[in-house]
Design a protein around this motif. Structure first.
Motif, PDB file in Angstrom:
ATOM      1  N   LYS A   1     -15.646  -7.340  83.677  1.00  0.00           N
ATOM      2  CA  LYS A   1     -16.448  -7.662  82.504  1.00  0.00           C
ATOM      3  C   LYS A   1     -17.629  -8.558  82.871  1.00  0.00           C
ATOM      4  O   LYS A   1     -18.723  -8.418  82.328  1.00  0.00           O
ATOM      5  N   LEU A   2     -17.424  -9.470  83.799  1.00  0.00           N
ATOM      6  CA  LEU A   2     -18.503 -10.352  84.233  1.00  0.00           C
ATOM      7  C   LEU A   2     -19.619  -9.594  84.937  1.00  0.00           C
ATOM      8  O   LEU A   2     -20.799  -9.800  84.676  1.00  0.00           O
ATOM      9  N   THR A   3     -19.243  -8.730  85.854  1.00  0.00           N
ATOM     10  CA  THR A   3     -20.249  -8.024  86.645  1.00  0.00           C
ATOM     11  C   THR A   3     -20.892  -6.878  85.872  1.00  0.00           C
ATOM     12  O   THR A   3     -22.027  -6.506  86.150  1.00  0.00           O
ATOM     13  N   LYS A   4     -20.193  -6.338  84.881  1.00  0.00           N
ATOM     14  CA  LYS A   4     -20.711  -5.215  84.120  1.00  0.00           C
ATOM     15  C   LYS A   4     -21.907  -5.633  83.263  1.00  0.00           C
ATOM     16  O   LYS A   4     -22.867  -4.881  83.123  1.00  0.00           O
ATOM     17  N   ASN A   5     -21.855  -6.832  82.709  1.00  0.00           N
ATOM     18  CA  ASN A   5     -22.921  -7.297  81.836  1.00  0.00           C
ATOM     19  C   ASN A   5     -24.178  -7.695  82.592  1.00  0.00           C
ATOM     20  O   ASN A   5     -25.238  -7.811  81.999  1.00  0.00           O
ATOM     21  N   ARG A   6     -24.076  -7.926  83.869  1.00  0.00           N
ATOM     22  CA  ARG A   6     -25.233  -8.299  84.677  1.00  0.00           C
ATOM     23  C   ARG A   6     -25.678  -7.087  85.502  1.00  0.00           C
ATOM     24  O   ARG A   6     -24.854  -6.381  86.056  1.00  0.00           O
ATOM     25  N   GLY A   7     -26.930  -6.868  85.555  1.00  0.00           N
ATOM     26  CA  GLY A   7     -27.441  -5.683  86.247  1.00  0.00           C
ATOM     27  C   GLY A   7     -27.234  -5.731  87.740  1.00  0.00           C
ATOM     28  O   GLY A   7     -26.552  -4.897  88.319  1.00  0.00           O
ATOM     29  N   SER A   8     -27.823  -6.715  88.393  1.00  0.00           N
ATOM     30  CA  SER A   8     -27.694  -6.832  89.842  1.00  0.00           C
ATOM     31  C   SER A   8     -27.721  -8.307  90.206  1.00  0.00           C
ATOM     32  O   SER A   8     -28.052  -9.164  89.391  1.00  0.00           O
ATOM     33  N   PHE A   9     -27.388  -8.579  91.444  1.00  0.00           N
ATOM     34  CA  PHE A   9     -27.332  -9.955  91.916  1.00  0.00           C
ATOM     35  C   PHE A   9     -28.325 -10.113  93.061  1.00  0.00           C
ATOM     36  O   PHE A   9     -28.423  -9.239  93.922  1.00  0.00           O
ATOM     37  N   PRO A  10     -29.040 -11.239  93.077  1.00  0.00           N
ATOM     38  CA  PRO A  10     -30.037 -11.435  94.132  1.00  0.00           C
ATOM     39  C   PRO A  10     -29.427 -11.579  95.527  1.00  0.00           C
ATOM     40  O   PRO A  10     -30.063 -11.246  96.517  1.00  0.00           O
ATOM     41  N   SER A  11     -28.178 -12.065  95.577  1.00  0.00           N
ATOM     42  CA  SER A  11     -27.536 -12.226  96.887  1.00  0.00           C
ATOM     43  C   SER A  11     -26.023 -12.191  96.712  1.00  0.00           C
ATOM     44  O   SER A  11     -25.506 -12.256  95.596  1.00  0.00           O
ATOM     45  N   ASP A  12     -25.330 -12.087  97.832  1.00  0.00           N
ATOM     46  CA  ASP A  12     -23.868 -12.118  97.792  1.00  0.00           C
ATOM     47  C   ASP A  12     -23.365 -13.483  97.357  1.00  0.00           C
ATOM     48  O   ASP A  12     -22.319 -13.589  96.715  1.00  0.00           O
ATOM     49  N   ASP A  13     -24.109 -14.522  97.703  1.00  0.00           N
ATOM     50  CA  ASP A  13     -23.711 -15.874  97.293  1.00  0.00           C
ATOM     51  C   ASP A  13     -23.727 -16.034  95.775  1.00  0.00           C
ATOM     52  O   ASP A  13     -22.899 -16.745  95.220  1.00  0.00           O
ATOM     53  N   ALA A  14     -24.663 -15.370  95.112  1.00  0.00           N
ATOM     54  CA  ALA A  14     -24.734 -15.450  93.654  1.00  0.00           C
ATOM     55  C   ALA A  14     -23.484 -14.832  93.024  1.00  0.00           C
ATOM     56  O   ALA A  14     -22.917 -15.388  92.079  1.00  0.00           O
ATOM     57  N   LEU A  15     -23.049 -13.713  93.557  1.00  0.00           N
ATOM     58  CA  LEU A  15     -21.841 -13.063  93.048  1.00  0.00           C
ATOM     59  C   LEU A  15     -20.612 -13.907  93.339  1.00  0.00           C
ATOM     60  O   LEU A  15     -19.741 -14.078  92.481  1.00  0.00           O
ATOM     61  N   THR A  16     -20.533 -14.472  94.531  1.00  0.00           N
ATOM     62  CA  THR A  16     -19.411 -15.329  94.895  1.00  0.00           C
ATOM     63  C   THR A  16     -19.335 -16.545  93.983  1.00  0.00           C
ATOM     64  O   THR A  16     -18.259 -16.933  93.521  1.00  0.00           O
ATOM     65  N   LYS A  17     -20.473 -17.146  93.692  1.00  0.00           N
ATOM     66  CA  LYS A  17     -20.511 -18.315  92.809  1.00  0.00           C
ATOM     67  C   LYS A  17     -20.073 -17.943  91.401  1.00  0.00           C
ATOM     68  O   LYS A  17     -19.321 -18.680  90.764  1.00  0.00           O
ATOM     69  N   LEU A  18     -20.500 -16.781  90.918  1.00  0.00           N
ATOM     70  CA  LEU A  18     -20.102 -16.326  89.586  1.00  0.00           C
ATOM     71  C   LEU A  18     -18.589 -16.138  89.516  1.00  0.00           C
ATOM     72  O   LEU A  18     -17.942 -16.585  88.563  1.00  0.00           O
ATOM     73  N   PHE A  19     -17.999 -15.502  90.528  1.00  0.00           N
ATOM     74  CA  PHE A  19     -16.549 -15.310  90.558  1.00  0.00           C
ATOM     75  C   PHE A  19     -15.813 -16.639  90.635  1.00  0.00           C
ATOM     76  O   PHE A  19     -14.810 -16.847  89.958  1.00  0.00           O
ATOM     77  N   TYR A  20     -16.299 -17.544  91.463  1.00  0.00           N
ATOM     78  CA  TYR A  20     -15.660 -18.855  91.604  1.00  0.00           C
ATOM     79  C   TYR A  20     -15.648 -19.602  90.272  1.00  0.00           C
ATOM     80  O   TYR A  20     -14.613 -20.124  89.850  1.00  0.00           O
ATOM     81  N   LEU A  21     -16.775 -19.649  89.604  1.00  0.00           N
ATOM     82  CA  LEU A  21     -16.857 -20.370  88.333  1.00  0.00           C
ATOM     83  C   LEU A  21     -16.003 -19.706  87.257  1.00  0.00           C
ATOM     84  O   LEU A  21     -15.355 -20.379  86.457  1.00  0.00           O
ATOM     85  N   ALA A  22     -15.981 -18.384  87.249  1.00  0.00           N
ATOM     86  CA  ALA A  22     -15.169 -17.671  86.265  1.00  0.00           C
ATOM     87  C   ALA A  22     -13.684 -17.937  86.498  1.00  0.00           C
ATOM     88  O   ALA A  22     -12.937 -18.198  85.549  1.00  0.00           O
TER      89      ALA A  22
END
Length: 57
Positions: A3-24
């Motif tokens: 659900k988190l990744t579906k609402n966002r189109g793309s991520f500028p870097s792998d670190d951005a995705l990792t940070k999003l998962f960590y915070l979630a």
């Protein structure tokens, strides 16, 4: 997580995705109050199968 990744189109870097998962996961774990179902039976099974690697307190 989907659900988190579906609402966002793309991520500028792998670190951005990792940070999003960590915070979630951090936010979800604060709300997680339910005990683990059938933990006693699982712990017993783990002790039998992995007795040399697990210590029961």
């Amino acid at each position: 997580m989907r659900k988190l990744t579906k609402n966002r189109g793309s991520f500028p870097s792998d670190d951005a995705l990792t940070k999003l998962f960590y915070l979630a996961l951090r936010n979800i774990s604060q709300k997680w109050t339910m005990p683990i179902r059938d933990w006693k039976a699982a712990l017993t099974r783990f002790t039998i199968q992995f007795g040399d690697r697990i210590s029961v307190n």
